[in-house]
Write a protein that holds these residues in place. Structure first.
Motif, PDB file in Angstrom:
ATOM      1  N   ALA A  16     -13.535  40.212  25.445  1.00 57.88           N
ATOM      2  CA  ALA A  16     -12.445  39.689  26.022  1.00 57.88           C
ATOM      3  C   ALA A  16     -11.350  39.667  24.981  1.00 57.88           C
ATOM      4  O   ALA A  16     -10.264  40.038  25.335  1.00 57.88           O
ATOM      5  CB  ALA A  16     -12.592  37.995  26.458  1.00 57.88           C
ATOM      6  N   ALA A  17     -11.637  39.412  23.728  1.00 54.87           N
ATOM      7  CA  ALA A  17     -10.531  39.241  22.607  1.00 54.87           C
ATOM      8  C   ALA A  17     -10.140  40.747  22.455  1.00 54.87           C
ATOM      9  O   ALA A  17      -9.005  41.031  22.200  1.00 54.87           O
ATOM     10  CB  ALA A  17     -10.876  38.649  21.379  1.00 54.87           C
ATOM     11  N   SER A  76      -3.271  36.922  18.822  1.00 56.42           N
ATOM     12  CA  SER A  76      -4.806  37.384  18.793  1.00 56.42           C
ATOM     13  C   SER A  76      -5.019  37.936  17.239  1.00 56.42           C
ATOM     14  O   SER A  76      -6.215  38.263  16.810  1.00 56.42           O
ATOM     15  CB  SER A  76      -4.804  38.572  19.800  1.00 56.42           C
ATOM     16  N   GLN A  77      -3.766  38.695  16.793  1.00 53.10           N
ATOM     17  CA  GLN A  77      -3.961  39.335  15.392  1.00 53.10           C
ATOM     18  C   GLN A  77      -4.127  38.258  14.368  1.00 53.10           C
ATOM     19  O   GLN A  77      -4.789  38.298  13.275  1.00 53.10           O
ATOM     20  CB  GLN A  77      -2.717  40.178  15.055  1.00 53.10           C
ATOM     21  N   HIS A 106       1.057  39.221  17.438  1.00 54.31           N
ATOM     22  CA  HIS A 106       0.500  38.247  18.308  1.00 54.31           C
ATOM     23  C   HIS A 106      -0.571  37.228  17.862  1.00 54.31           C
ATOM     24  O   HIS A 106      -1.006  37.494  16.779  1.00 54.31           O
ATOM     25  CB  HIS A 106      -0.217  39.315  19.330  1.00 54.31           C
ATOM     26  N   VAL A 125      -7.668  42.022  24.966  1.00 52.29           N
ATOM     27  CA  VAL A 125      -5.990  41.520  24.764  1.00 52.29           C
ATOM     28  C   VAL A 125      -5.858  42.300  23.500  1.00 52.29           C
ATOM     29  O   VAL A 125      -4.546  42.632  23.480  1.00 52.29           O
ATOM     30  CB  VAL A 125      -6.415  40.057  24.236  1.00 52.29           C
ATOM     31  N   LEU A 164      -7.996  37.739  14.543  1.00 53.15           N
ATOM     32  CA  LEU A 164      -8.975  38.936  14.171  1.00 53.15           C
ATOM     33  C   LEU A 164      -9.511  39.150  12.985  1.00 53.15           C
ATOM     34  O   LEU A 164     -10.637  39.242  12.883  1.00 53.15           O
ATOM     35  CB  LEU A 164      -8.051  40.239  14.416  1.00 53.15           C
ATOM     36  N   SER A 214      -3.832  48.329  14.296  1.00 51.24           N
ATOM     37  CA  SER A 214      -4.394  46.974  14.831  1.00 51.24           C
ATOM     38  C   SER A 214      -5.486  47.483  16.036  1.00 51.24           C
ATOM     39  O   SER A 214      -6.713  46.741  15.825  1.00 51.24           O
ATOM     40  CB  SER A 214      -3.067  46.337  15.523  1.00 51.24           C
ATOM     41  N   GLU A 255      -2.245  44.558  23.803  1.00 52.22           N
ATOM     42  CA  GLU A 255      -0.834  44.203  23.368  1.00 52.22           C
ATOM     43  C   GLU A 255      -0.426  45.286  22.175  1.00 52.22           C
ATOM     44  O   GLU A 255       0.573  45.649  22.338  1.00 52.22           O
ATOM     45  CB  GLU A 255      -1.100  43.094  22.369  1.00 52.22           C
ATOM     46  N   LEU A 281      -7.302  34.747  24.964  1.00 50.08           N
ATOM     47  CA  LEU A 281      -8.132  35.179  23.924  1.00 50.08           C
ATOM     48  C   LEU A 281      -9.426  35.140  24.317  1.00 50.08           C
ATOM     49  O   LEU A 281     -10.410  36.093  24.199  1.00 50.08           O
ATOM     50  CB  LEU A 281      -7.674  34.735  22.509  1.00 50.08           C
ATOM     51  N   TRP A 290      -9.488  46.373  15.820  1.00 51.07           N
ATOM     52  CA  TRP A 290     -10.205  45.732  16.995  1.00 51.07           C
ATOM     53  C   TRP A 290     -11.403  46.787  17.236  1.00 51.07           C
ATOM     54  O   TRP A 290     -12.692  45.997  17.471  1.00 51.07           O
ATOM     55  CB  TRP A 290      -9.405  45.431  18.199  1.00 51.07           C
TER      56      TRP A 290
END
Lengths: 109, 131, 410, 152
Positions: free
Chosen positions: D67-68, C257-258, C255, D71, C261, D51, D75, C108, D55
């Motif tokens: 970077a995040a 990452s979520q 994930h 990702v 977020l 999602s 995904e 991440l 982002w």
């Protein structure tokens, strides 16, 4: 003979009638670990748990539901002093007195 | 009647430590001795190690434990489960404490010593078994 | 022993233990789909784990032996071995998930694929386990884990409609588009994620290693009271931010990452970076904690010498088990097995093992002859027995629900 | 426990385990099974699209690191394409062909848009991200409508 062979072995009276199973032994810790007798319970896993978990020995004042669960088994446990034990053979233990004449476990500490 | 105690509650499966409280193993089984004069039996020896434990558990897992520990035994050491004289026990509360140090017990915790010398001491910074 | 250090044992146990990969995934998934309708579970898990950690702590104070060491001598080798094998399997899965969690945190931060980071995470664990003394490790991960508090700040920053949150938290039922089976499945997953027994063993073994005595009971209880509720609050915060950002949009969290977020949405880049640090600390702390706890379990079952206090050479078998578990977990992580699915399966399996690990402690803590005046009081027994009963029900429901809801993906 | 009891126990657990694995991975059964799986796949597609939108919006607001975000995009794209391809592998009943072709079209738009987003981010062409994200807005709405239609 090993203790593990003796534990859970059947216990019979002189007329070869099974009166219970070996659940525990009592020993004097000093000067040497001399056996003073056998604790006799009844077959069945709940009875076995009552002895293993310490209820029969009054060692677990656990919450009342667990105590209630194992109370019957703890009360039925009997103590056979060494003098009353005819043969210790690993297959079965012979006790030279009838089951009713044996002392309840909780009064024999 | 002198005070007598339950074997299950005080000895069987109890943790064994040596004189300096270094854990050695557990009481996996006990051996009874029947004096020839017909007197009451005594607990003569203590058995510890997965060989004795395996035999006591029985079943598939028990047999696997026994065979595994037999195979891991150091070459040349006596066959059969590791054992010591019950007389070495100093007291049993809160755990079984011996009068001697672990090193003085022959054949006990063989796996510990074998692994210590073979594997762990070779890794950097792990100190030495006898420190 | 300096009191301040003692507190970090509590916070580490809470942050590293309570918040681990299982929470980061399960709480975010639950928040995105159910809002706070499962937040009440945290009240139960915090109470249960506090009760048993305090009990295990008392056993350790009185007998200088961790709680599970007594379990085997109390419940016999067969029952103990079954519990041990079960918990080792679950632990291997958990360590794999935690290690993957560390790698996902690196991914991440750098967008480099997480599989490349697994060996780095492994090396870092080995370095810390070998070189860093136990106390320093405790403090570092106790403090780094505080970065997780960014999730609580994020809830505030998102300026939620507090009455909506409150009404969600007080309706213990699935939302319109979800079924009861899924609701109950996530209840089991939360119990498994939040009530991980390795915290209890880590806590009680830590008490033994710190040579705490009955007089240290106040410090021990302070640790329990400070540490675990903090973990509970974080769990609910993760659920809340996931709800506020994902629920309306219909996003399902799959994930790590979520999980992070919503913090970016609320607090921007700084918040996101702090969240990543918090996730790293939580998963890294949990990797160490899970690893130690399972190696303790094995060493205690067989009675071997153990403990971080002993130099590795004096605890060869303990060290071997730990290394074997660590490398097995790393190997598992390097397979393309999805760490998030493994996490859900691991927490459900952990939920199904709870009775085996709680019951022995309850029995031992009630042994007057062993515990003397430190034996269980009415409160410990009441909460303890309720926890064991519920954990039996949860354990019985765990696998049927896992299958019925296909791991909650239905 | 006698040998027979133990054998019976083992056999029973094998049967239950087999049934469980079959249940989890079985293809849809009957018509309502097919429609329900289509609705589930649509819901997953919408989740990935949303999602990615969040982002993108967060990054555009300067609130997420590149970077995040990359990702997040990767995904979303991977999950969307695996959900679409898994569903498209199921055999539909004849009367569902028109419904299925509508799903395939929507899925292609969604996975295409998500791929463009990920590529833009990978090539550091962050400027193009808002434009692609715009396409995702109405895609999310039509996916939601289609899911309701499939569930009826």
């Amino acid at each position: 003979m090993r203790i593990s062979e003796l534990l859970d072995a059947p216990v019979v009276d002189p007329a070869e009638r099974q009166i219970g199973v070996v659940r525990d032994l009592r020993v004097t810790p000093r000067p040497r670990f001399q056996v003073t007798g056998l604790t006799i319970g009844q077959p069945g896993w709940l009875d076995r748990a009552a002895h293993a978990w310490g209820f029969a020995e009054g060692r677990a004042a656990a919450p009342w539901p667990l105590r209630k669960l194992t109370q019957r088994a703890a009360r039925r446990a009997r103590f056979a002093p060494v003098a009353l034990i005819g043969s210790w053979g690993p297959e079965r233990v012979v006790v030279t007195a009838g089951f009713t004449s044996l002392q309840p476990l909780d009064e024999s500490s | 009647m002198t005070e007598h105690v339950s074997v299950r509650m005080t000895l069987l499966d109890a943790q064994i430590v040596d004189r300096d409280r270094l854990p050695i193993g557990r009481v996996d089984d006990l051996e009874l001795f029947f004096p020839p004069d017909g007197g009451p039996p005594q607990i003569a020896r203590v058995l510890t190690g997965s060989q004795a434990l395996g035999k006591r558990i029985g079943g598939v897992i028990g047999r696997w434990l026994t065979s595994m520990s037999a195979r891991l035994r150091r070459p040349g050491s006596r066959a059969g489960p590791s054992t010591f004289d019950a007389g070495l026990i100093a007291d049993t509360k809160p755990m079984v404490r011996l009068r001697v140090q672990a090193d003085e017990l022959e054949g006990i915790a063989g796996l510990e010593r074998w692994l210590a010398s073979r594997l762990v001491e070779r890794l950097p910074g792990t100190g030495h078994a006898d420190k | 022993m300096n009191r301040a250090f003692a507190f970090t044992l509590g916070t580490l146990s809470a942050i590293g233990g309570f918040i681990d990969i299982g929470d980061l995934v399960a709480d975010a998934q639950v928040g995105a789909r159910f809002g706070l309708r499962l937040a009440w579970v945290s009240l139960f898990t915090v109470a249960g784990i506090m009760c048993f950690s305090e009990m295990a702590g008392r056993v350790a104070l009185k007998t200088q032996r961790p709680a599970l060491a007594l379990a085997r001598s109390r419940l016999g080798p067969r029952f103990g071995l079954f519990g041990l094998i079960g918990s080792l399997l679950v632990t291997a899965l958990l360590v794999m998930a935690e290690l993957a969690g560390v790698a996902l945190a690196f991914q991440l931060a750098t967008s480099v694929h997480y599989l490349l980071w697994v060996p780095v995470a492994l090396a870092l664990v080995l370095l810390v386990v070998w070189k860093l003394p136990f106390e320093v490790m405790e403090r570092v991960y106790g403090l780094l884990g505080l970065a997780m508090l960014v999730f609580v700040v994020a809830v505030w920053q998102l300026d939620p409609d507090w009455s909506q949150l409150w009404s969600s938290a007080t309706t213990p039922a699935p939302t319109g588009r979800e079924t009861w089976a899924t609701y109950l499945f996530f209840l089991v997953a939360l119990v498994g994620a939040q009530m991980t027994p390795y915290e209890m063993f880590f806590f009680s073994s830590g008490a033994v290693d710190h040579r705490w005595r009955p007089k240290d009971i106040k410090v021990m209880r302070a640790n329990v009271i400070v540490g675990f509720p903090l973990g509970g609050i974080l769990a609910v915060a993760i659920q809340a931010v996931a709800f506020l950002v994902f629920f309306e949009a219909g996003v399902r969290v799959e994930h790590l990452s979520q999980t992070a977020l919503p913090v970016a949405v609320a607090l921007g880049k700084i918040g996101l970076v702090v969240a990543i640090v918090g996730i790293f600390a939580a998963t890294f702390g949990a990797t160490l904690e899970t690893l130690f706890a399972s190696s303790y379990d094995t060493a205690q079952y067989f009675g071997w010498s153990y403990g971080k206090v002993q130099p590795p050479a004096r605890a060869a078998r303990f060290t071997t088990v730990m290394l074997a578990l660590l490398f097995a977990a790393a190997a598992l992580a390097l397979t393309t097995l999805d760490p998030i699915t493994v996490t859900i399966v691991a927490v459900v399996c952990s939920a199904s093992l709870l009775p085996f690990l709680f019951l022995p402690v309850l029995l031992v803590a009630n042994d007057r002859e062993l515990m003397g005046e430190l034996a269980n009081g009415r409160l410990s027994n009441a909460v303890g027995f309720a926890t064991v009963t519920v954990s039996v029900i949860v354990a019985a429901l765990a696998f049927p629900l896992l299958i019925l809801t296909k791991g909650g993906t239905v | 426990m006698s040998r027979v009891a133990r054998f019976a126990g083992a056999a029973l657990t094998v049967v239950i385990a087999g049934a469980a694995i079959w249940y989890v991975s079985a293809p849809p059964k009957g018509s309502d099974g097919y429609r329900e799986r289509m609705a589930d796949a649509t819901r997953t597609l919408r989740s990935q699209v949303q999602s990615a939108r969040i982002w993108a919006a967060t990054f555009a607001g300067g609130d997420a690191t590149s970077a995040a975000t990359l990702v997040g995009f990767e995904e979303a794209e991977r999950d969307a394409s695996s959900a679409a391809s898994q569903f498209e592998s199921y055999e539909p009943a004849r009367r569902y062909l028109p419904l299925r072709s509508r799903f395939v079209a929507l899925a292609a738009d969604a996975t295409g848009a998500l791929a463009d987003l990920r590529i833009a981010a990978e090539l550091d062409a962050w400027g193009r991200v808002p434009e692609v994200a715009g396409r995702l807005d109405n895609l999310a709405a039509s996916l939601e409508r289609f899911e309701r239609r499939a569930r009826r």
